[in-house]
Write an enzyme that holds these catalytic residues in place. Structure first.
Site, PDB file in Angstrom:
ATOM      1  N   ARG A 298     -31.672 -51.616  -9.575  1.00 51.13           N
ATOM      2  CA  ARG A 298     -30.815 -52.499  -8.628  1.00 51.13           C
ATOM      3  C   ARG A 298     -32.051 -53.328  -7.793  1.00 51.13           C
ATOM      4  O   ARG A 298     -31.628 -54.386  -7.247  1.00 51.13           O
ATOM      5  CB  ARG A 298     -29.923 -51.839  -7.647  1.00 51.13           C
ATOM      6  CG  ARG A 298     -28.514 -51.496  -8.575  1.00 51.13           C
ATOM      7  CD  ARG A 298     -27.470 -50.692  -8.027  1.00 51.13           C
ATOM      8  NE  ARG A 298     -26.252 -50.641  -9.181  1.00 51.13           N
ATOM      9  CZ  ARG A 298     -25.532 -50.010  -8.785  1.00 51.13           C
ATOM     10  NH1 ARG A 298     -25.110 -49.235  -7.736  1.00 51.13           N
ATOM     11  NH2 ARG A 298     -24.526 -50.046  -9.797  1.00 51.13           N
ATOM     12  N   HIS A 441     -23.692 -58.625 -12.629  1.00 52.97           N
ATOM     13  CA  HIS A 441     -24.041 -57.517 -13.455  1.00 52.97           C
ATOM     14  C   HIS A 441     -25.086 -56.479 -12.744  1.00 52.97           C
ATOM     15  O   HIS A 441     -25.150 -56.577 -11.505  1.00 52.97           O
ATOM     16  CB  HIS A 441     -25.076 -57.965 -14.706  1.00 52.97           C
ATOM     17  CG  HIS A 441     -26.654 -58.461 -14.068  1.00 52.97           C
ATOM     18  ND1 HIS A 441     -27.469 -58.772 -15.097  1.00 52.97           N
ATOM     19  CD2 HIS A 441     -27.049 -58.868 -13.126  1.00 52.97           C
ATOM     20  CE1 HIS A 441     -28.533 -59.269 -14.472  1.00 52.97           C
ATOM     21  NE2 HIS A 441     -28.229 -59.324 -13.117  1.00 52.97           N
ATOM     22  N   GLU A 442     -25.044 -55.389 -13.160  1.00 49.10           N
ATOM     23  CA  GLU A 442     -25.609 -54.067 -12.553  1.00 49.10           C
ATOM     24  C   GLU A 442     -24.604 -53.804 -11.346  1.00 49.10           C
ATOM     25  O   GLU A 442     -25.260 -53.211 -10.234  1.00 49.10           O
ATOM     26  CB  GLU A 442     -26.943 -54.196 -12.299  1.00 49.10           C
ATOM     27  CG  GLU A 442     -28.074 -53.201 -11.784  1.00 49.10           C
ATOM     28  CD  GLU A 442     -28.023 -52.190 -13.221  1.00 49.10           C
ATOM     29  OE1 GLU A 442     -28.323 -52.773 -14.281  1.00 49.10           O
ATOM     30  OE2 GLU A 442     -28.165 -51.099 -13.002  1.00 49.10           O
ATOM     31  N   GLY A 443     -23.406 -53.741 -11.503  1.00 46.67           N
ATOM     32  CA  GLY A 443     -22.501 -53.602 -10.395  1.00 46.67           C
ATOM     33  C   GLY A 443     -22.155 -54.728  -9.581  1.00 46.67           C
ATOM     34  O   GLY A 443     -22.945 -55.317  -9.049  1.00 46.67           O
TER      35      GLY A 443
END
Lengths: 601, 601
Positions: A298, A441-443
């Site tokens: 993140r 993306h990535e949460g």
């Protein structure tokens, strides 16, 4: 411009003046390093970025990968650039010396990665995913798995992917359905469909190592039943040579708004019932393994968003310093020469906003990377614990704040270029399109907001929250004690914002105590933005202190520090006050969405 | 969804319940009209939009026009759709009966145009520009010019363009250099280069009528020296047949981020010294002629931005009502069914935000169109004058507020669809890209801000400003007198915002009195956004009053009015408070940009 990717003077300022990363060389793991070796790695990354990644950034956008039903074709510049990058060894920048790595701190490795992303996020993603997959295997794989895959991944012979999402399970990973059936030989047969798999197929490496989340037949429902598997595109023999093609089939490419250089794929695993996978970690450990890498992943997304914003800032700044248009308000004589765009107050406002977002975002991203280093290698145990806590609470912020505000920076860059900015003949519109992926993306943004308010703020009875607030308050209090005097007003403003943050968090805690989770989290997005702005103000105060205390050696240096002080002032005057708007919404527990029935929409 | 373009129930609500456009049929010019004829025009526009424009909206984005050095090629669907649209006669919706027009009010004509834009902004632009060019000739051309060109434009046989910008003269039109040299026959020879000319070349019509701004040899510098010329692609004979090809050359197509269906061109006039033009209006009247059409043009841009936002809203709403993902906060049982996206508070927040922006924007755009009608046809002279004043001050707001906030709506639509929203397989990313043009063309956001604060607020000693503020205050006061009681809190909030607006404007006036124009206008962008939000709150209050007073006939109707009340509440609770943030910046005369030297950036 000196560099189209990043202001190198700013990078030096952040790494060495603000964050003092040289201190890391005192630690045993980095004892063989010094500022020169750090700079050499950064210089290498920058050279490859400028010479090999940046030149085809637009071409990779215009001529995106194509799939003819058999093979994926990419423009040749992609493989050339990736090969050069792999040859530098930077793909193993953070790995141990005895794995052939450079054993650099996470901060320096993230800096190198950020530079590459700023040059060409579409091409670099193949490397980024490979590093992430390698780290997963190194952290959780067996010795045999590490031996079989990772040397080839660190050399760039194999690339990697992350196969999480399925059509019915995006944000809700617990609902994934891909099955893994145990075989007598200890391997598994994988069956299922994955979607949004970046770098999921291509001809850029000899093999692709998919890291796949799937369920064992007897697994419990939800996230607890998810396990992690290595699923190579080609099986790998003991001697490292490639065996048969595994049963992983490219169902199609997805065509995106931006980030077009990276293939986005739908993959079918086990269509013919013959897809071999190997479990990493134990049954049910899948999400735990993934989450172990999540902080760094993140930070990487946040820094990627920063760098796309940074590229737009540099380009629009240079444009504004060259392009003449219009005259000063009140100038009635049309025969006077036109004025530089940068002389118009509104253009300078848009440049200052961009500067405050991208340089502030870079400061936050690199600071978070130093927390990764401190968590792992700080000699003092309580400092390690504090770093882990700050990192936990800052992770949703570094993921989301730049994804939001550096996208706004890209929007401002387009606006400064006007009609030109809206064309594909200039780079700024591509930055904007590429960057629009980062809040997803990535949460997603919403997921980060729930992570911050629903988990991180409350974990260990608020210990992470207090740890961060204390660190911010210390900076403000230090200004009172030892100056610089020019920062006293900003320090006061930060303290007031921190009081607001604490009051708001306390008020929300009383909502949480009622047990109404829906109501507690209804405004989590506002909380995320508010907290992000306060953290950013803190980093701008720290930059302001450093700049105010600095002794410029040259006129350029003096201008650089003045720029830092101006952006600091801009952030405190224009951005930080938004905190009070968000705090009001949070304290009132604004509930229009909760009282609105879906059928009314 | 019933319509992918607009909620027809909302349109009826705005036109007939909120704005009472039926009252226009009492005026002589519209005496032959009634609600049925209005509805028939709207229904025709909607049918053509859904059947002929909407279906190739994406194809026109993916297969943009191409220029092979000789001819511009567009996909065949474009010409088919334009032919159908021209056959309906809607291109002359607002023209006099005796010119073959429908003599509809501007409000109904703008509604039809808005629907077409919402379906396919790239294709419709060819019509939109033709209407604008026709209006220019009808308003300022000689009888002979009107006769020679406009019947063919109103039939769709000729299309039109607006040729203003040049490479060195975008926002600063006064710096344009194209020359017009008078000839013995009364015509002119035109020489110069124009850029960003939408619909500047194509094979979609028999001829193209360029409206070109240029300077006479003896013209004074600046905007006073600009005249307007008709420059046809092919000269037009007395019998309407085409003569020789004029010396207008397509220098190249510009490739845009969005709006790709419309050719954006660079045109060279008079490369061979033989470009014939005909002056419209008198020498030096060029900008005056253009400005005469500007209110309507800018309403058109604002409504276009609204409709792109509206399409994204409808699509993301329908998606959120179908797609299941995740569970309620606190729901620990992973075997329960997944929840609709629209059941998540944060998704409903994003839908309410979109709804408040797009339905509010549509209300504002249509209200401004009624002001155009009132300015022209209201029986009472003082009402005509008031309408003109309100229109003057609202023009920069209707141009810019939707260009800003309906673009934000598009961003939220992408976010709701998540990964899907980021792909070209779903429509929302195209709306976002198409809409990004609107803050740039027809006067950038910064230009609108200067127009509002620098000109409109101050003109006639503040008469337009007072006229608008009085109208808004009357609505709030009416609530106090006659309800509905449910709106009392919002009416109070609007009154407070109006007090803030007046105080802030007064405080700025004292800056203006110092003569420091640069300082007075430094924060014009904040002023524009603040004023836009207050106007939008006013329109939401009016919608809220209408909805609260309504007697729903059906359950669907009840849900519709509840939706209006929810969006009204959302706007007052979440959006209007931003006004106080902007007011603070304005009152402090935030001056970081002014005190920042370009070299520090």
């Amino acid at each position: 411009m000196n560099s189209p990717i990043v202001n190198r003077r700013d990078l030096d300022f952040l790494l060495y003046e603000l964050l003092d990363v040289e201190r890391l060389t005192e630690r045993e793991r980095y004892a063989e390093h010094n500022r020169e070796t750090f700079d050499a790695a950064i210089e290498t990354a920058h050279r490859v970025a400028v010479d090999h990644l940046y030149p085809h950034n637009r071409k990779n956008d215009l001529q995106e990968p194509e799939f003819d039903g058999d093979t994926v074709t990419t423009i040749p510049e992609v493989k050339q650039a990736l090969d050069v990058y792999c040859d530098t060894g930077l793909i193993a920048a953070a790995q141990d010396f005895d794995r052939g790595g450079m054993q650099l701190p996470a901060t320096i490795a993230q800096t190198c990665t950020a530079i590459a992303k700023g040059a060409n996020v579409g091409t670099f993603a193949y490397i980024g995913l490979t590093v992430a997959a390698t780290n997963l295997i190194l952290a959780h794989g067996s010795d045999e798995q590490i031996e079989r895959y990772t040397p080839h991944m660190l050399s760039g012979r194999f690339f990697g992917t992350m196969c999480l999402s399925e059509p019915q399970a995006g944000s809700s990973l617990g609902d994934l359905r891909t099955r893994a059936t145990p075989q007598d030989d200890g391997s598994y047969r994988i069956q299922g469909n994955k979607i949004w798999i970046s770098a999921g197929d291509h001809e850029l490496s000899e093999n692709i190592v998919h890291m796949v989340l799937a369920r064992l037949p007897d697994a419990p429902p939800g996230v607890k039943g998810i396990s992690l598997f290595i699923v190579p595109k080609y099986l790998v023999n003991d001697d490292g040579s490639l065996g048969r093609r595994n049963d992983v089939k490219l169902a199609g490419l997805i065509h995106k708004m931006g980030y077009r250089g990276t293939t986005s794929t739908m993959l079918n695993f086990g269509e013919s019932g013959d897809c071999v996978g190997y479990m990493v970690g134990g049954p049910g450990d899948g999400l735990k393994c993934m989450f172990h890498m999540m902080n760094e992943a993140r930070i990487g997304v946040g820094l990627g968003a920063v760098m796309l914003g940074y590229g737009g800032y540099l380009h629009s700044r240079d444009y504004a310093l060259e392009r003449r248009q219009g005259r000063a308000p009140g100038e009635k004589d049309p025969t006077t020469p036109q004025r530089l765009l940068a002389e118009h107050a509104d253009v300078r406002r848009m440049l200052l906003a961009q500067k405050s977002y991208v340089e502030g975002g870079l400061a936050l991203g690199l600071y978070c990377a130093t927390l990764v280093d401190d968590e792992r290698t700080h000699p003092d145990a309580s400092a390690r614990a504090d770093a882990a806590r700050q990192l936990a609470i800052l992770t949703p912020i570094i993921k989301s704040w730049p994804s939001d505000y550096c996208l706004r920076a890209n929007d401002l860059a387009i606006q400064i270029l006007g009609g030109y900015g809206y064309t594909r003949e200039y780079p700024v519109e591509q930055y904007f399109r590429d960057n629009r992926l980062n809040p997803i993306h990535e949460g997603t943004h919403g997921i980060q907001a729930q992570d911050l308010l629903g988990r991180k703020v409350r974990q260990e009875d608020g210990a992470a929250f207090r740890c961060l607030v204390d660190a911010m308050r210390r900076t403000a209090d230090d200004v009172d004690r030892s100056g610089p005097a020019a920062m006293a007003g900003h320090a006061d403003a930060l303290r007031r914002a921190l009081d607001t943050l604490c009051d708001t968090t306390q008020a929300l805690a009383t909502v949480a105590e009622t047990g109404d989770q829906e109501r507690y989290l209804a405004n989590a997005s506002y909380y995320l933005e508010m907290t992000g702005h306060i953290v950013m103000a803190w980093l701008w105060l720290r930059q302001g202190i450093t700049a105010a205390d600095a002794t410029p050696a040259t006129d350029d240096d003096r201008a650089f520090y003045q720029g830092k002080l101006a952006a600091c002032r801009y952030f405190f005057n224009v951005e930080l006050p938004k905190v009070h708007y968000h705090a009001d919404l949070l304290r009132q527990v604004e509930d229009t969405p909760l009282t609105t029935e879906p059928a009314w929409l």
